[in-house]
Design an enzyme around this catalytic site. Structure first.
Site, PDB file in Angstrom:
ATOM      1  N   ASP A  64       0.827  -1.223   0.000  1.00 28.61           N
ATOM      2  CA  ASP A  64       0.000   0.000   0.000  1.00 28.61           C
ATOM      3  C   ASP A  64       0.855   1.265   0.000  1.00 28.61           C
ATOM      4  O   ASP A  64       0.385   2.322  -0.390  1.00 28.61           O
ATOM      5  CB  ASP A  64      -1.021   0.011   1.153  1.00 28.61           C
ATOM      6  N   HIS A  65       2.130   1.156   0.401  1.00 32.47           N
ATOM      7  CA  HIS A  65       3.008   2.327   0.471  1.00 32.47           C
ATOM      8  C   HIS A  65       3.900   2.498  -0.769  1.00 32.47           C
ATOM      9  O   HIS A  65       4.538   3.531  -0.921  1.00 32.47           O
ATOM     10  CB  HIS A  65       3.877   2.251   1.732  1.00 32.47           C
TER      11      HIS A  65
HETATM   12 ZN   LIG Z   1       2.708  -1.343   6.623  1.00 33.34          ZN
HETATM   13 ZN   LIG Z   2       0.109   0.752   5.505  1.00 32.38          ZN
END
Ligand SMILES: [Zn+2]
Ligand SMILES: [Zn+2]
Length: 273
Positions: A64-65
């Site tokens: 997600d990053h």
């Molecule tokens: Zn994380």
């Molecule tokens: Zn995250």
């Protein structure tokens, strides 16, 4: 210095929240921290573009990053007409991650080089793997780092950015720990990814419950902010994502522990320090 929350979402898809990222603008120096879903679109909303970046800082390699880092690389390459190098700093493992992204982009890189005379070589990236405690300058900004605690994700790194007397701590996903305390001490703004421990505990799903052991709750983030004397606490990457009418409740829970300003992040929330 402006800290723009370019993405306040989490892995859970949300039509109103891009994936986690923040953009720091200090004079002409633009620095992106993490590259979650939709980051390039939100950078445009924040008056920036990948070609304006002096650097990208990555906290950890959770998808997600980093899932939109390929878009940052490609857009930087094309819009700078192949004339600029994108600098990326991150934890050990970031170099291989970027190298594999470049392999995945090979067909596109080939098409564009065949089609545009200006693009005579593949994207230029300069990747630096960091050890906790490393510090360096990006343009006019001083960056210091510390280890954070997000096991089993290792290594993870948080950042403290200083410019012209203003300080922002952007620490990524982490439990409270000494590294976060060090980075956020006396900061003008401490940006923390959070969960609502009370709500998550009540959700009868094991995969959701798993997140309890490697994130800060709202209360813990507020306790950290108070302990280290931060002036503002900005919450982002909230799980579950609150609707605006729930913001007062989130703020009240933090305000029980922290008397400074509490900001519930929306995409493109801008904190000027
Ligand atoms: Zn994380
Ligand atoms: Zn995250």
């Amino acid at each position: 210095m402006d800290v723009v929350l370019t993405g306040t979402g989490s892995p859970i898809p949300d039509p109103n929240r891009a994936g986690p990222s923040a953009l720091v603008k200090a004079g002409d120096t633009h620095i992106l921290i993490d590259a979650g879903r939709g980051v390039v679109m939100r950078m445009a909303g924040a008056g920036s573009l990948p070609a304006f970046l002096s650097g990208v800082l990555i906290t950890h390699l959770h998808s997600d990053h980093v899932c939109a880092l390929n878009d940052v690389i490609t857009t930087h390459w094309v819009m700078s007409q192949g004339n600029a190098t994108l600098r990326i700093w991150g934890p050990v493992g970031i170099a291989e991650f970027v190298e594999r992204q470049m392999h995945a982009l090979e067909p596109d890189i080939g098409y564009r080089m065949a089609h545009h005379e200006e693009l005579s070589e593949p994207p230029r990236v300069d990747v630096t793997e960091l050890e906790p405690g490393d510090s360096f300058e990006i343009g006019e900004v001083r960056v210091t780092t510390a280890a954070t605690e997000h096991a089993p994700v290792r290594p993870t790194i948080g950042f403290r950015l200083e410019h012209d007397g203003a300080t922002a701590a952007i620490v990524g996903d982490t439990l409270p720990c000494d590294g976060v305390d060090e980075l956020a001490r006396d900061a003008d703004v401490y940006v923390q990814t959070v969960i609502r421990r009370d709500i998550v505990e009540a959700i009868p799903n094991e995969m959701i419950q798993d997140i309890l052991d490697y994130h800060s709750g709202v209360v813990e983030a507020a306790q950290t902010a108070a302990r280290v004397g931060a002036r503002r606490l900005a919450l982002t990457h909230m799980v579950p994502s609150p609707a605006p009418d729930q913001y007062p409740d989130w703020i009240a829970r933090a305000a029980d522990h922290f008397t400074g300003e509490i900001i519930i992040g929306d995409d493109l929330t801008t904190i000027t320090i």
